[in-house]
Design a protein around this motif. Structure first.
Motif, mmCIF file in Angstrom:
data_model
loop_
_atom_site.group_PDB
_atom_site.id
_atom_site.type_symbol
_atom_site.label_atom_id
_atom_site.label_comp_id
_atom_site.label_asym_id
_atom_site.label_seq_id
_atom_site.Cartn_x
_atom_site.Cartn_y
_atom_site.Cartn_z
ATOM 1 N N HIS A 145 -1.182 -14.366 -0.636
ATOM 2 C CA HIS A 145 -1.204 -12.883 -0.951
ATOM 3 C C HIS A 145 -0.503 -12.453 -1.674
ATOM 4 C CE1 HIS A 145 -0.768 -9.501 2.535
ATOM 5 N NE2 HIS A 145 -0.804 -8.716 1.344
ATOM 6 N N ALA A 146 0.920 -12.767 -1.679
ATOM 7 C CA ALA A 146 1.450 -11.941 -2.763
ATOM 8 C C ALA A 146 1.130 -12.146 -4.436
ATOM 9 C CB ALA A 146 3.259 -12.657 -2.713
ATOM 10 N N LEU A 147 0.889 -13.460 -4.745
ATOM 11 C CA LEU A 147 0.570 -13.745 -6.397
ATOM 12 C C LEU A 147 -0.971 -12.982 -6.083
ATOM 13 C CD1 LEU A 147 0.727 -15.793 -8.048
ATOM 14 C CD2 LEU A 147 -0.264 -17.673 -6.958
ATOM 15 N N ALA A 160 -1.555 -6.512 -10.806
ATOM 16 C CA ALA A 160 -0.485 -5.486 -10.622
ATOM 17 C C ALA A 160 -0.169 -5.602 -12.562
ATOM 18 C CB ALA A 160 0.612 -5.154 -10.356
ATOM 19 N N ARG A 190 1.054 -0.853 0.286
ATOM 20 C CA ARG A 190 -0.068 0.008 -0.047
ATOM 21 C C ARG A 190 0.787 1.399 0.052
ATOM 22 N NH1 ARG A 190 -5.019 1.384 4.196
ATOM 23 N NH2 ARG A 190 -5.647 4.105 3.286
ATOM 24 N N VAL A 238 -1.926 -10.190 -5.359
ATOM 25 C CA VAL A 238 -1.216 -8.305 -6.151
ATOM 26 C C VAL A 238 -0.302 -8.386 -7.235
ATOM 27 C CG1 VAL A 238 -0.219 -6.774 -4.867
ATOM 28 C CG2 VAL A 238 -0.921 -7.879 -3.282
ATOM 29 N N ARG A 239 0.527 -9.658 -7.758
ATOM 30 C CA ARG A 239 1.377 -9.754 -9.097
ATOM 31 C C ARG A 239 0.284 -9.822 -10.028
ATOM 32 N NH1 ARG A 239 6.322 -13.538 -9.848
ATOM 33 N NH2 ARG A 239 6.836 -13.465 -11.964
ATOM 34 N N ALA A 289 2.155 1.306 -3.575
ATOM 35 C CA ALA A 289 1.216 2.388 -4.362
ATOM 36 C C ALA A 289 0.582 3.245 -4.310
ATOM 37 C CB ALA A 289 -0.384 0.800 -4.085
ATOM 38 N N VAL A 316 -6.758 -6.615 7.336
ATOM 39 C CA VAL A 316 -5.980 -7.047 8.369
ATOM 40 C C VAL A 316 -6.569 -6.276 9.866
ATOM 41 C CG1 VAL A 316 -3.790 -7.079 9.229
ATOM 42 C CG2 VAL A 316 -3.931 -7.609 7.143
ATOM 43 N N PHE A 336 -5.827 -17.043 0.974
ATOM 44 C CA PHE A 336 -4.130 -16.289 1.807
ATOM 45 C C PHE A 336 -5.835 -15.851 3.891
ATOM 46 C CE2 PHE A 336 -4.010 -11.645 3.010
ATOM 47 C CZ PHE A 336 -3.114 -11.930 4.258
ATOM 48 N N SER A 364 -3.629 -0.056 -11.817
ATOM 49 C CA SER A 364 -3.080 1.165 -10.766
ATOM 50 C C SER A 364 -3.273 1.608 -9.735
ATOM 51 C CB SER A 364 -2.119 2.667 -11.977
ATOM 52 O OG SER A 364 -1.194 3.054 -10.607
ATOM 53 N N LEU A 400 -6.778 -4.797 1.488
ATOM 54 C CA LEU A 400 -5.864 -5.549 2.209
ATOM 55 C C LEU A 400 -5.706 -4.967 3.757
ATOM 56 C CD1 LEU A 400 -3.845 -7.138 -0.257
ATOM 57 C CD2 LEU A 400 -4.958 -8.836 0.828
ATOM 58 N N THR A 401 -4.962 -3.743 3.664
ATOM 59 C CA THR A 401 -4.907 -3.609 4.855
ATOM 60 C C THR A 401 -6.222 -3.814 5.789
ATOM 61 O OG1 THR A 401 -5.002 -1.144 4.299
ATOM 62 C CG2 THR A 401 -3.177 -1.981 4.388
ATOM 63 N N SER A 450 6.190 -7.119 -6.489
ATOM 64 C CA SER A 450 4.507 -7.710 -6.187
ATOM 65 C C SER A 450 5.555 -8.746 -6.575
ATOM 66 C CB SER A 450 3.631 -7.940 -7.457
ATOM 67 O OG SER A 450 3.594 -7.644 -8.639
ATOM 68 N N SER A 506 -4.584 -2.888 -2.159
ATOM 69 C CA SER A 506 -3.138 -2.720 -1.641
ATOM 70 C C SER A 506 -4.579 -1.771 -0.467
ATOM 71 C CB SER A 506 -2.691 -2.432 -1.866
ATOM 72 O OG SER A 506 -2.930 -0.635 -2.104
ATOM 73 N N VAL A 507 -5.311 -1.136 -0.025
ATOM 74 C CA VAL A 507 -5.938 -0.537 0.553
ATOM 75 C C VAL A 507 -7.139 -1.696 1.318
ATOM 76 C CG1 VAL A 507 -7.676 1.094 1.461
ATOM 77 C CG2 VAL A 507 -6.014 1.651 0.156
ATOM 78 N N VAL A 550 -4.450 -1.567 -8.232
ATOM 79 C CA VAL A 550 -3.497 -2.080 -7.350
ATOM 80 C C VAL A 550 -3.365 -1.797 -6.223
ATOM 81 C CG1 VAL A 550 -1.224 -2.591 -6.722
ATOM 82 C CG2 VAL A 550 -1.770 -3.050 -9.228
ATOM 83 N N ARG A 551 -3.843 -0.477 -5.946
ATOM 84 C CA ARG A 551 -3.991 0.720 -5.162
ATOM 85 C C ARG A 551 -5.515 0.553 -3.987
ATOM 86 N NH1 ARG A 551 -2.551 5.173 -7.882
ATOM 87 N NH2 ARG A 551 -4.877 5.353 -8.584
#
Lengths: 311, 311
Positions: free
Chosen positions: B94-96, B102, A99, B98-99, A102, B124, B57, B110, B120-121, A117, B117-118, B113-114
Motif C-alpha cells: 500500500h505504502a509503496l 508520488a 488523501r 503511493v510512493r 493530497a 476500502v 495489497f 500531483s 484507495l478510500t 509516502s 488516494s481517492v 496521486v490525489r
C-alpha cells in the motif's frame, strides 16, 4: 472502528469521554514546526491530520501483529471488532491519511505527499525489523545490538516524527534546507521518544502508565535498555541473558530480578544517555536555522514533556 | 512476502516460474489509456506500477478478512507467513504504491496521486460494504439487492479500474474531461469484470478457474447472479432463499441444485445483461472523446478478454 481507534467513541459507537485520544504529539509537532518557520500554525492542519491518521493506522495494525490486547487502557481494535475488520479499519486510516494531505490546497502539497509516502514505507520497514528482531538471539552471532535497535527505532518511530516536523515546515513555506533540518530533528526526537517508552516499559509505574508492571520484560521484548545491558557484558549481563534465553515465564520476582540486572549491567544509564544524545542531535539539526522564538519555546516544552513523562 | 504475493517467488524466496503474476489488467489499462490519448505508453509506467501494487495489497488483506486460504492456486500470504506478517506485507505494498507514483516526475503527478488516494478510500469502503453484506438477510427488510451490490462493486473493483484508466490519461497529458471519461469507463468496466467473476464463481469450470466448483455458492457469498435471482421472485427464487437461509452445508448435489435455481430464477441472464450494460456504459463514457485508433482496438481486445474469460 476508526472513531473507536481515535478514542472518540466506545465499541457501540456512543461518545466515550473517558477514552484517551493519545498524546497528539505528531500533530503538535507539525503545527509548532510551521509556527517555528514563521507561518500560521493552521497551514499545517492537513499535515497534522495526516500524521495522526498514520499513527492511528500503525497502532491498529501493530496491535494485530504483536497480539497486543490492550491499547490506551481499552481493548485493542482487533479485540473489540475482530482481526479482519481491524485490518480494514487500519487500511481506511492509512488511505485517509494520504488523501487528507493530497487534497489540501497549496503548491507545497505535492512535495509534502511525497515526503509522507516515503515516511510510510520507512514506518513499515521499521515495524518489519522490530518483528524480525523477535526471532534473533539475545547474544552471540546474529544478536541484535543497541545500534541496530537505533536504526529500527529511527524508521519505526523517527520517520513519522521527522515527517510531522518536516511537513509543518514544508507547508509553512520553509526552504528545502530548513525542511530537511526539521526532518532530521524529528527523527532523533523519535528515537529519544522510543527509548523513553522502553524505559517506561521496564520501570514505569503501572498506576501511571496503565500498562502491566515490567510489561516489556515479561514479554521478552528487545528494547533499548535490555539490549544495551547485554551489549555491556559482565556478570549481570550474563545472568540477564540466561534469564531471557530461558523458557521460564518472566513473572513476579523473576521479572524484578531481570529489571535489577538490566540496571546493574548499565542498561538504564545507557538508555538515558541515548535519549539525551538524541535530544542534543535534534537540537544540533536546527542550530543553524532561524526560527521564531515563541514556537521554539513551545517545542522545548513539548520535548521536555516527551522525555520526562511518566506514562 | 511481497515477491510471493506478486507471484515472483515461492515461500522460501526462490524464483517460482510456475506461479501466476495475475492478469496484469490494471497496468494494461493504465498503459493503453495513455496510448489512447496519444501519449507513449511508458509515461503511464508509474501509474501502472501503483495500481498493480494497490491491487496486490488489497488481495493480501482481503484474503485475511475473508479467511480465504488459496490465491492463484497457491496458499494465501497469511497462510504461508501468518496473519501478522501478511498485514505488514499488505501495508508495505500500500505504502509503496503511493510512493512509486508520488516520486514520479512530471507536473501531472500531483493530480494523479490525489486521484489514487481517492480510489484507495473507495476501495476500502467497497470492501467494508462487502463484509457488511455477509451479515445482512437474503430477503425481506434490510436484504441486499442487486443495485446495492452494484454500488459496492463499483467501489471495491470499479474505483481502481477507473483510477488505472484515468491515471493513464492523466499522465498521458489528457484534458480534465478526458481523464474523467476514462475514470467513468473504468468504473463501469470494473463492475462488469466483477459480475463476470461472480458468474465464474458459480458456473466456472474448476479445471480452468483453479477454484472449487460452486465455490461462491458453497460459501454463501452474496454475488450478483444470486442476488438478482432472489430479487426476481417466483418459486425458484423462494426455493433458493430457503437453501441459502438454511444451516445445511451447500455441498455436492445441494450446491448443484442451488446453481440450477439461480439460473431458473433468472440470475444468470440478469448477470449477463448487467455485464453487457456496464460495457455499453463504459463505451458511452468515451463516445465523445477523440482517441488513437490503434490503442482503442487494443483496449477492445482487453475488454473482450475480460468479459469472455473462463478463469
Amino acid at each position: 472502528m476508526a472513531a473507536y481507534a481515535l478514542g472518540w467513541r466506545d465499541v457501540s459507537g456512543a461518545a466515550d469521554p473517558a477514552a484517551s485520544e493519545g498524546k497528539g504529539l505528531r500533530q503538535a509537532l507539525a503545527v509548532l514546526s510551521a509556527e517555528a518557520v514563521g507561518a500560521e500554525g493552521k497551514v499545517a492542519g492537513p499535515a497534522a491530520v495526516a500524521v495522526e491518521l498514520v499513527h492511528a493506522f500503525s497502532l491498529v495494525h501493530d496491535d494485530i501483529m504483536d497480539g497486543d490486547p490492550v491499547r490506551r487502557r481499552r481493548a485493542a481494535v482487533w479485540c473489540s471488532y475482530g482481526v479482519g475488520p481491524a485490518v480494514l479499519a487500519g487500511d481506511a486510516l492509512h488511505a485517509l491519511a494520504v488523501r487528507s494531505l493530497a487534497e489540501a490546497p497549496g503548491e507545497r502539497v505535492s512535495a509534502a505527499v511525497r515526503r509522507l509516502s516515503v515516511a510510510l514505507t520507512s514506518l513499515v520497514r521499521g515495524q518489519a525489523d522490530d518483528l524480525r528482531f523477535e526471532s534473533l538471539p539475545w547474544r552471540g552471532p546474529g544478536a541484535v545490538g543497541p545500534d541496530a535497535y537505533g536504526v529500527m527505532a529511527e524508521q519505526k518511530t523517527g520517520s513519522l516524527l521527522g515527517c510531522a516536523a518536516a511537513l509543518g515546515a514544508e507547508l509553512g513555506g520553509a526552504p528545502a534546507g530548513t525542511v530537511a533540518a526539521f526532518d532530521g530533528a524529528g527523527r532523533h526526537l523519535g528515537v529519544a521518544f522510543q527509548v523513553v517508552d522502553d524505559l517506561l516499559g521496564v520501570w514505569g509505574d503501572p498506576e501511571v502508565t496503565g500498562k502491566p508492571v515490567h510489561g516489556d520484560l515479561r514479554h521478552r521484548k528487545k528494547t533499548y535498555p535490555v539490549l544495551a545491558a547485554l551489549a555491556g557484558g559482565g556478570p549481570a549481563a550474563r545472568e540477564l541473558a540466561v534469564l531471557l534465553e530461558g523458557a521460564e515465564p518472566l513473572e513476579g520476582a523473576v521479572a524484578s530480578r531481570a529489571a535489577c540486572l538490566v540496571e546493574e549491567a548499565g542498561g538504564l544509564a545507557a538508555a538515558r544517555v541515548q535519549a539525551r544524545e538524541r535530544l542534543d542531535a535534534a537540537r544540533a539539526c536546527l542550530a543553524g536555522v532561524r526560527l521564531e522564538a515563541v514556537a521554539v519555546r513551545e517545542l522545548e516544552v513539548l520535548v521536555a514533556f516527551l522525555l520526562d513523562r511518566t506514562s
